[in-house]
Design a protein around this motif. Structure first.
Motif, PDB file in Angstrom:
ATOM      1  N   THR A   1       0.863  -1.184   0.000  1.00  0.00           N
ATOM      2  CA  THR A   1       0.000   0.000   0.000  1.00  0.00           C
ATOM      3  C   THR A   1       0.893   1.225   0.000  1.00  0.00           C
ATOM      4  O   THR A   1       1.883   1.273   0.737  1.00  0.00           O
ATOM      5  N   ALA A   2       0.580   2.198  -0.820  1.00  0.00           N
ATOM      6  CA  ALA A   2       1.352   3.440  -0.853  1.00  0.00           C
ATOM      7  C   ALA A   2       0.413   4.623  -0.968  1.00  0.00           C
ATOM      8  O   ALA A   2      -0.656   4.534  -1.583  1.00  0.00           O
ATOM      9  N   ARG A   3       0.823   5.729  -0.358  1.00  0.00           N
ATOM     10  CA  ARG A   3       0.090   6.981  -0.476  1.00  0.00           C
ATOM     11  C   ARG A   3       1.103   8.084  -0.710  1.00  0.00           C
ATOM     12  O   ARG A   3       2.029   8.262   0.067  1.00  0.00           O
ATOM     13  N   GLY A   4       0.954   8.787  -1.812  1.00  0.00           N
ATOM     14  CA  GLY A   4       1.919   9.825  -2.154  1.00  0.00           C
ATOM     15  C   GLY A   4       1.468  10.591  -3.379  1.00  0.00           C
ATOM     16  O   GLY A   4       0.268  10.687  -3.668  1.00  0.00           O
TER      17      GLY A   4
ATOM     18  N   LYS B   1     -17.528  13.879  -5.176  1.00  0.00           N
ATOM     19  CA  LYS B   1     -17.403  12.490  -4.745  1.00  0.00           C
ATOM     20  C   LYS B   1     -16.668  11.679  -5.815  1.00  0.00           C
ATOM     21  O   LYS B   1     -16.876  11.873  -7.017  1.00  0.00           O
ATOM     22  N   LEU B   2     -15.813  10.785  -5.366  1.00  0.00           N
ATOM     23  CA  LEU B   2     -15.038   9.974  -6.304  1.00  0.00           C
ATOM     24  C   LEU B   2     -15.935   9.048  -7.129  1.00  0.00           C
ATOM     25  O   LEU B   2     -16.854   8.425  -6.606  1.00  0.00           O
ATOM     26  N   ILE B   3     -15.631   8.980  -8.413  1.00  0.00           N
ATOM     27  CA  ILE B   3     -16.313   8.053  -9.319  1.00  0.00           C
ATOM     28  C   ILE B   3     -15.456   6.782  -9.404  1.00  0.00           C
ATOM     29  O   ILE B   3     -14.295   6.837  -9.803  1.00  0.00           O
ATOM     30  N   ARG B   4     -16.029   5.667  -9.004  1.00  0.00           N
ATOM     31  CA  ARG B   4     -15.265   4.422  -8.938  1.00  0.00           C
ATOM     32  C   ARG B   4     -15.542   3.557 -10.164  1.00  0.00           C
ATOM     33  O   ARG B   4     -16.685   3.259 -10.481  1.00  0.00           O
ATOM     34  N   LYS B   5     -14.464   3.171 -10.828  1.00  0.00           N
ATOM     35  CA  LYS B   5     -14.547   2.306 -12.000  1.00  0.00           C
ATOM     36  C   LYS B   5     -13.877   0.974 -11.674  1.00  0.00           C
ATOM     37  O   LYS B   5     -12.978   0.904 -10.839  1.00  0.00           O
TER      38      LYS B   5
ATOM     39  N   GLY C   1       1.650  14.829 -10.121  1.00  0.00           N
ATOM     40  CA  GLY C   1       1.511  15.566  -8.878  1.00  0.00           C
ATOM     41  C   GLY C   1       0.246  15.283  -8.092  1.00  0.00           C
ATOM     42  O   GLY C   1       0.088  15.796  -6.980  1.00  0.00           O
ATOM     43  N   GLN C   2      -0.672  14.495  -8.636  1.00  0.00           N
ATOM     44  CA  GLN C   2      -1.895  14.193  -7.907  1.00  0.00           C
ATOM     45  C   GLN C   2      -1.597  13.344  -6.666  1.00  0.00           C
ATOM     46  O   GLN C   2      -0.759  12.438  -6.713  1.00  0.00           O
ATOM     47  N   GLU C   3      -2.290  13.638  -5.577  1.00  0.00           N
ATOM     48  CA  GLU C   3      -2.163  12.831  -4.370  1.00  0.00           C
ATOM     49  C   GLU C   3      -3.029  11.588  -4.531  1.00  0.00           C
ATOM     50  O   GLU C   3      -4.253  11.678  -4.702  1.00  0.00           O
ATOM     51  N   ILE C   4      -2.373  10.436  -4.513  1.00  0.00           N
ATOM     52  CA  ILE C   4      -3.082   9.193  -4.796  1.00  0.00           C
ATOM     53  C   ILE C   4      -2.784   8.137  -3.734  1.00  0.00           C
ATOM     54  O   ILE C   4      -1.821   8.238  -2.981  1.00  0.00           O
TER      55      ILE C   4
ATOM     56  N   ASP D   1      -8.863  10.465  -0.837  1.00  0.00           N
ATOM     57  CA  ASP D   1     -10.210  10.926  -0.541  1.00  0.00           C
ATOM     58  C   ASP D   1     -10.366  11.271   0.939  1.00  0.00           C
ATOM     59  O   ASP D   1     -11.315  10.858   1.592  1.00  0.00           O
ATOM     60  N   GLY D   2      -9.399  12.012   1.483  1.00  0.00           N
ATOM     61  CA  GLY D   2      -9.451  12.384   2.893  1.00  0.00           C
ATOM     62  C   GLY D   2     -10.375  13.557   3.138  1.00  0.00           C
ATOM     63  O   GLY D   2     -11.016  14.094   2.220  1.00  0.00           O
ATOM     64  N   LYS D   3     -10.433  13.968   4.390  1.00  0.00           N
ATOM     65  CA  LYS D   3     -11.269  15.104   4.755  1.00  0.00           C
ATOM     66  C   LYS D   3     -10.629  16.409   4.295  1.00  0.00           C
ATOM     67  O   LYS D   3      -9.425  16.483   4.074  1.00  0.00           O
ATOM     68  N   ASP D   4     -11.446  17.441   4.146  1.00  0.00           N
ATOM     69  CA  ASP D   4     -10.938  18.747   3.739  1.00  0.00           C
ATOM     70  C   ASP D   4      -9.880  19.235   4.724  1.00  0.00           C
ATOM     71  O   ASP D   4     -10.037  19.124   5.941  1.00  0.00           O
ATOM     72  N   ASN D   5      -8.786  19.756   4.184  1.00  0.00           N
ATOM     73  CA  ASN D   5      -7.684  20.317   4.970  1.00  0.00           C
ATOM     74  C   ASN D   5      -6.936  19.277   5.816  1.00  0.00           C
ATOM     75  O   ASN D   5      -6.124  19.632   6.664  1.00  0.00           O
ATOM     76  N   GLU D   6      -7.243  17.989   5.594  1.00  0.00           N
ATOM     77  CA  GLU D   6      -6.529  16.944   6.323  1.00  0.00           C
ATOM     78  C   GLU D   6      -5.168  16.709   5.669  1.00  0.00           C
ATOM     79  O   GLU D   6      -5.067  16.585   4.452  1.00  0.00           O
TER      80      GLU D   6
END
Length: 383
Positions: free
Chosen positions: A18-21, A117-121, A140-143, A171-176
């Motif tokens: 799992t990665a987040r960056g 809201k995220l559209i899931r495919k 540069g997108q946070e994924i 898909d975190g909370k605003d300003n998180e």
């Protein structure tokens, strides 16, 4: 009570990441056209780094397509979990998809609707997923990204691939604030030679040791040779600690990684993936002028320490974080068992027959280098 009989044939284990960056995408990341092999395999392959913080990254990839001779998608039945082939032209047919197990799908969420809201495919074919990512994944997108870890060998060298099965915008909370990280959940196999001979001394002197382990990996074919077995591939991981926690870590190592001769231990671990650069501070003697500035309050000790680097060092490590847990009803325990006989370890050389009961490590290896329930035993060691 009689001892449990040791198994002599390896089984596949856990191998997930799992990665987040931040996605690192360039103009030539995605191939414009498919590639066709001599055998008629039509495919695309894409790979790109996910940047973790300022100095770390993880390279993830996806590859897939179809055979012109037999255009099908390989999936699993949702009721039986058995492998089945779905005609290529039916890969988007909703009636046909009703029989497909959920884990056969690649999940992608790179668009948002008008409400944010995220559209899931979901896709059965990597080829379709790659084409969709080409259109919607940007630099540069946070994924977040997760998938399977695969080990392969070519010309005697073992490679490790991080193969995408899920990818989406964070898909975190605003300003998180996004916690950027790269982790893996992996089944390891340990022999009595896993720990360096002087590991306790090395741990106290350096606060770090390297463990010689193996990972189970199913191999269908290798270099054109049919294998169809789960093999044991050598992999190392690093255990790090601090002076304050060295005694607790010593106890943890003895519990988790010290193995008797004549058995092979199976253990599940959650580890951090570190690939990039780390700053090395070393022991630096401060001048009289530097000490005076600290005493006058112009600079703090912490500010000085942040500047006291002696260069960046290239790092490619898997660092032990904590053991995985088995939860059975109201009981939990480590995912650990002295499960296999040494005969189960099968090491296949590139141009040789299968050789059984073979250890790839010697006693002197590394001589020079020398979530719940866990905290109660080791006093917060794995936080």
């Amino acid at each position: 009570m009689p001892k449990a009989k040791l198994e002599k044939e390896l089984k596949p284990g856990i191998a997930r990441f799992t990665a987040r960056g931040r996605a690192s995408i360039s103009s030539d990341t995605f191939p414009a056209q498919t590639t066709e092999s001599k055998s008629g395999w039509v495919y695309k392959r894409v790979g790109f780094p996910v940047k973790i913080g300022d100095s770390n990254s993880i390279y993830v990839q996806m590859m897939g397509g179809y055979s012109k001779r037999k255009p099908v998608v390989h999936v699993f039945n949702k009721d039986t979990n058995q492998h089945m082939e779905l005609d290529w032209d039916l890969r988007d047919n909703e009636d046909a998809l009703e029989n497909v197990a959920e884990f056969s799908f690649i999940n992608v969420a790179l668009e948002r609707d008008e409400k944010g809201k995220l559209i899931r495919k979901r896709f059965l074919s990597e080829l379709d997923a790659i084409n969709y990512m080409d259109e919607h994944l940007h630099d540069g997108q946070e994924i977040y990204v997760s998938g399977n870890i695969e080990y392969q060998r070519y010309d005697g060298k073992i490679s490790r691939s991080f193969n995408i099965t899920n990818i989406g915008l964070y898909d975190g909370k605003d300003n998180e604030e996004v916690e950027e990280k790269a982790e893996m959940r992996q089944t390891y196999l340990l022999e009595s030679t896993a720990l360096p001979r002087d590991w306790e001394k090395t741990l106290k002197e350096r606060n770090e040791i390297v463990v010689n382990a193996l990972v189970p990996q199913y191999i269908g074919k290798e270099n054109g040779k049919e294998i169809k077995k789960t093999l044991a591939f050598p992999q190392q991981f690093t255990i790090q600690t601090t002076e304050e926690k060295v005694d607790m870590m010593t106890k943890a190592i003895e519990t988790l990684f010290k193995v008797k001769k004549g058995v092979v231990r199976e253990i599940g671990l959650k580890n951090n993936i570190v690939h990039g650069y780390e700053k090395s501070t070393g022991k630096i003697q401060r001048s009289k002028q530097v000490m005076e500035l600290i005493q006058l309050g112009i600079m703090t000790e912490e500010q000085i320490e942040n500047e006291e680097t002696i260069g960046d060092r290239s790092v490619d490590k898997v660092i032990f974080k904590m053991p995985l847990m088995n939860v059975d009803g109201e009981k939990s325990d480590f995912m650990l068992a002295d499960k296999y006989s040494p005969e189960a370890l099968i090491v296949v050389e590139d141009d040789e027959d299968i050789e059984e009961n073979t250890s790839v490590f010697n006693e002197d290896d590394n001589k020079e280098e020398e979530e719940s329930g866990v905290d109660d035993m080791f006093g917060g060691l794995f936080k």
